[in-house]
Design a protein around this motif. Sequence first.
Motif, PDB file in Angstrom:
ATOM      1  N   ALA A 280      -5.574  -7.034   6.938  1.00 50.70           N
ATOM      2  CA  ALA A 280      -4.346  -7.278   6.179  1.00 50.70           C
ATOM      3  C   ALA A 280      -4.618  -7.250   4.678  1.00 50.70           C
ATOM      4  CB  ALA A 280      -3.737  -8.623   6.575  1.00 50.70           C
TER       5      ALA A 280
ATOM      6  N   GLU B  67       5.058  -9.679  20.137  1.00 51.13           N
ATOM      7  CA  GLU B  67       4.350  -9.201  18.952  1.00 51.13           C
ATOM      8  C   GLU B  67       3.025  -9.886  18.629  1.00 51.13           C
ATOM      9  OE1 GLU B  67       6.490  -8.326  15.352  1.00 51.13           O
ATOM     10  OE2 GLU B  67       8.412  -8.447  16.396  1.00 51.13           O
TER      11      GLU B  67
ATOM     12  N   GLN C 112       8.852  -6.600   5.256  1.00 50.87           N
ATOM     13  CA  GLN C 112       8.676  -5.274   5.834  1.00 50.87           C
ATOM     14  C   GLN C 112       9.382  -4.217   4.992  1.00 50.87           C
ATOM     15  OE1 GLN C 112      10.206  -6.163   9.736  1.00 50.87           O
ATOM     16  NE2 GLN C 112       8.177  -6.687  10.556  1.00 50.87           N
TER      17      GLN C 112
ATOM     18  N   ASN D 155       7.062  -1.207   5.446  1.00 54.51           N
ATOM     19  CA  ASN D 155       6.504  -1.258   6.807  1.00 54.51           C
ATOM     20  C   ASN D 155       5.095  -0.673   6.863  1.00 54.51           C
ATOM     21  OD1 ASN D 155       8.702  -2.392   8.439  1.00 54.51           O
ATOM     22  ND2 ASN D 155       9.836  -0.564   7.845  1.00 54.51           N
ATOM     23  N   ASP D 156       4.245  -1.076   5.902  1.00 54.15           N
ATOM     24  CA  ASP D 156       2.899  -0.523   5.854  1.00 54.15           C
ATOM     25  C   ASP D 156       1.952  -1.138   6.880  1.00 54.15           C
ATOM     26  OD1 ASP D 156       2.469  -3.032   4.790  1.00 54.15           O
ATOM     27  OD2 ASP D 156       1.518  -2.334   2.930  1.00 54.15           O
ATOM     28  N   GLY D 157       2.421  -2.170   7.607  1.00 52.85           N
ATOM     29  CA  GLY D 157       1.592  -2.771   8.651  1.00 52.85           C
ATOM     30  C   GLY D 157       0.411  -3.561   8.131  1.00 52.85           C
ATOM     31  N   LYS D 158       0.458  -3.992   6.881  1.00 56.78           N
ATOM     32  CA  LYS D 158      -0.657  -4.695   6.269  1.00 56.78           C
ATOM     33  C   LYS D 158      -0.328  -6.158   5.937  1.00 56.78           C
ATOM     34  CE  LYS D 158      -3.694  -1.395   6.225  1.00 56.78           C
ATOM     35  NZ  LYS D 158      -4.974  -1.527   6.975  1.00 56.78           N
TER      36      LYS D 158
ATOM     37  N   TRP E 226       1.213 -13.307  13.933  1.00 62.51           N
ATOM     38  CA  TRP E 226       1.565 -11.929  14.256  1.00 62.51           C
ATOM     39  C   TRP E 226       1.357 -11.047  13.025  1.00 62.51           C
ATOM     40  CZ3 TRP E 226       5.016 -15.707  13.001  1.00 62.51           C
ATOM     41  CH2 TRP E 226       6.051 -15.420  12.112  1.00 62.51           C
ATOM     42  N   GLY E 227       1.439  -9.759  13.248  1.00 66.23           N
ATOM     43  CA  GLY E 227       1.271  -8.822  12.141  1.00 66.23           C
ATOM     44  C   GLY E 227      -0.123  -8.223  12.107  1.00 66.23           C
ATOM     45  N   ALA E 228      -0.555  -7.828  10.919  1.00 70.64           N
ATOM     46  CA  ALA E 228      -1.817  -7.096  10.749  1.00 70.64           C
ATOM     47  C   ALA E 228      -3.005  -7.887  11.283  1.00 70.64           C
ATOM     48  CB  ALA E 228      -2.032  -6.791   9.266  1.00 70.64           C
TER      49      ALA E 228
ATOM     50  N   TYR F  59      -1.774  -8.490  20.259  1.00 74.67           N
ATOM     51  CA  TYR F  59      -0.457  -8.516  20.879  1.00 74.67           C
ATOM     52  C   TYR F  59      -0.455  -9.523  22.032  1.00 74.67           C
ATOM     53  CZ  TYR F  59       0.452  -4.260  18.220  1.00 74.67           C
ATOM     54  OH  TYR F  59       0.610  -3.364  17.211  1.00 74.67           O
TER      55      TYR F  59
END
Length: 358
Positions: free
Chosen positions: A43, A80, A246, A251-254, A286-288, A292
């Motif tokens: 992240a 998630e 986001q 929405n870079d997923g970081k 959750w997130g970077a 899951y």
Amino acid sequence: MLLFFTLGLLVHFVFFASIFDIYFTSPLVHGMTPQFTPLPPPARRLVLFVADGLRADSLYELDENGNSRAPFIRSIIMHEGSWGISHTRVPTESRPGHVAMIAGFYEDVSAVAKGWKENPVEFDSLFNESKYTWSWGSPDILPMFAKGASGDHVYTYSYDAEREDFGADDATKLDTWVFDKVKDFFHAARNNQSLFSKVNEEKVVFFLHLLGLDTNGHAHRPSSREYKDNIKIVDDRVKEIVSMFQHFYGNDGKTAFIFTSDHGMTDWGSHGAGHPSETLTPLVTWGAGIKYPQKVSAQQFEDEFLKEWRLESWKRQDVNQADIAPLMASLIGVPFPLNSVVGNKILLSILSILKIAQ
């Protein structure tokens, strides 16, 4: 006889003084070598939500109609991220709880006894190790992590102390103030090149301290409509903030997100002791870099909470509260706070949550 009495009094005085010398002197040491996780940071930024005074069961349980009071957090658990219990230690109060999760150690009696708002001893924290940290919330909590920070990189935004009215009819305004200020901050960042550059750096932290639940719990008790409605409001606004992040970062997923609490609360609206209602707090990540949800047919926990919460099919990851600091440090690639009680068990609990450990 007088000599014997005097000698006995002296011995008792020495024993009494030794207690203060042992327990009221900080055990923290300085000058250690910073330690990193060997894993690459997944992240660029971390968002920490701390719902002050939120019990684990109040968040996870379903209402009388079988519905969650926090549908967004519930959807995170199922679709998630990872979830579990963060186990706190006595005293279950706001200052030692925040120190444990942000600095990674359990504060000694000398710190607790000398006041809640100032730093009687200097300690390192995740915020100090970050490139930048922005925090919003109570003036009782935020300053203690900024005061000891090296350099000018920990920014705090607090409401007036007069807002913290434990007899207030609507304490949710403490939380809505935080969420609104965060939205205003990112709106301003779009039009301020210097600020825009800073928030797009790596190794940055955003901390949202939410005092409304604690205030409503004291005033109305955790079983009250006010406390339960506050959970719904927090859940709804967390969803809004996540969507804003986001959108802002494309929405870079970081971005990594952590939602937890500093302590719980008894049925009669108090905390500080060691009842499970005070020591069991929620942890949802959750997130970077976060694994899951993992479906399981059996779990290692012997308590009845999983069936009560209807979460027995989703793997539960329990940690000690001080584990959260090295977990957050691992996510954004900064050193563990220097006084963090990092050990093999803590590293294993971190690895069980991180996706990059698979």
